[in-house]
Design an enzyme around this catalytic site. Structure first.
Site, short mmCIF file in Angstrom:
data_model
loop_
_atom_site.label_atom_id
_atom_site.label_comp_id
_atom_site.label_asym_id
_atom_site.label_seq_id
_atom_site.Cartn_x
_atom_site.Cartn_y
_atom_site.Cartn_z
N GLY A 46 0.84 -1.19 0.00
CA GLY A 46 0.00 0.00 0.00
C GLY A 46 0.87 1.24 0.00
O GLY A 46 2.03 1.21 0.44
N GLN A 51 2.73 10.10 1.24
CA GLN A 51 4.05 9.46 1.38
C GLN A 51 5.01 9.84 0.27
O GLN A 51 6.21 9.60 0.38
CB GLN A 51 3.89 7.93 1.42
CG GLN A 51 3.22 7.43 2.70
CD GLN A 51 3.12 5.92 2.70
OE1 GLN A 51 2.21 5.35 2.14
NE2 GLN A 51 4.09 5.26 3.32
N CYS A 88 5.26 0.01 7.64
CA CYS A 88 4.98 1.14 6.75
C CYS A 88 6.23 1.49 5.97
O CYS A 88 7.32 1.52 6.53
CB CYS A 88 4.53 2.34 7.58
SG CYS A 88 4.16 3.81 6.61
N LEU A 89 6.08 1.76 4.68
CA LEU A 89 7.24 2.11 3.85
C LEU A 89 7.90 3.40 4.33
O LEU A 89 9.07 3.64 4.03
CB LEU A 89 6.83 2.24 2.38
CG LEU A 89 6.39 0.94 1.69
CD1 LEU A 89 5.89 1.23 0.28
CD2 LEU A 89 7.52 -0.08 1.66
N HIS A 130 -4.90 1.34 6.99
CA HIS A 130 -3.57 1.94 7.13
C HIS A 130 -3.39 3.09 6.13
O HIS A 130 -2.94 4.18 6.50
CB HIS A 130 -2.52 0.85 6.90
CG HIS A 130 -1.10 1.31 6.96
ND1 HIS A 130 -0.21 0.86 7.91
CD2 HIS A 130 -0.40 2.20 6.19
CE1 HIS A 130 0.97 1.46 7.72
NE2 HIS A 130 0.87 2.27 6.67
N GLU A 131 -3.75 2.83 4.88
CA GLU A 131 -3.54 3.86 3.84
C GLU A 131 -4.49 5.04 4.02
O GLU A 131 -4.09 6.19 3.83
CB GLU A 131 -3.69 3.25 2.45
CG GLU A 131 -2.71 2.13 2.12
CD GLU A 131 -1.27 2.43 2.50
OE1 GLU A 131 -0.84 3.59 2.41
OE2 GLU A 131 -0.57 1.48 2.92
N HIS A 134 -3.28 7.44 6.55
CA HIS A 134 -2.23 8.36 6.07
C HIS A 134 -2.84 9.67 5.57
O HIS A 134 -2.21 10.72 5.65
CB HIS A 134 -1.46 7.72 4.90
CG HIS A 134 -0.28 6.89 5.31
ND1 HIS A 134 0.79 7.40 6.00
CD2 HIS A 134 0.01 5.58 5.09
CE1 HIS A 134 1.69 6.44 6.21
NE2 HIS A 134 1.23 5.32 5.66
CO CO Z 1 2.16 3.49 5.67
#
Ligand code: CO
Length: 149
Positions: A46, A51, A88-89, A130-131, A134
């Site tokens: 995701g 981000q 998370c990236l 999660h996304e 953000h």
């Molecule tokens: Co994330």
């Protein structure tokens, strides 16, 4: 298409509330394409626009059964609960047990502005939550209840 730099934890952009997408234009399509390339290159499931420094309400998810693009997504139903490890990236190497609903239904628009709903269970529900978090400047570490199991 291009791979974008993924903003890391500590950058203020990750804590901002993103703005609604009003223009379903070529720029949106291009950015979604870049996000797809960026997510796959990073081996993520995701990625949300903030981000990559774009403070607009859209994100992508692929938990292994195909790419889903969510523009202006809203969770309209949720049920159950799951406590699984999450990462998370933008926070590389950090995994924590995080509370999420087991099932969610999301209403969103596609890149052309068409409204649709999509449901997910387990990992997919987790990824949606999660996304979408953000887009409100919320990170999984805010919801974490413990260290990686
Ligand atoms: Co994330």
């Amino acid at each position: 298409m291009a791979i974008r730099n993924i903003i890391k934890y500590g950058d203020d952009a990750l804590r901002k509330v993103s703005r609604t997408v009003l223009n379903f234009d070529e720029r949106l399509a291009q950015t979604l394409d870049d996000m797809r390339d960026t997510m796959y290159a990073a081996d993520g499931c995701g990625l949300a626009a903030p981000q990559i420094g774009v403070l607009r309400r859209y994100c992508i998810v692929d938990v292994g059964d195909g790419l889903i693009e969510l523009v202006n997504p809203v969770i309209i139903e949720k049920s159950g609960v799951q406590n699984e490890d999450e990462g998370c990236l933008s926070i590389p190497g950090n995994y924590k047990t995080t509370v999420r609903p087991m099932r969610v239904t999301v209403r969103a628009q596609d890149r052309h502005g068409n409204t649709f709903t999509v449901s997910g269970e387990g990992l997919k529900a987790r990824a949606f939550c999660h996304e979408i978090d953000h887009l409100d400047g919320v990170l999984f570490i805010d919801r974490a209840i413990g260290e990686k199991k």
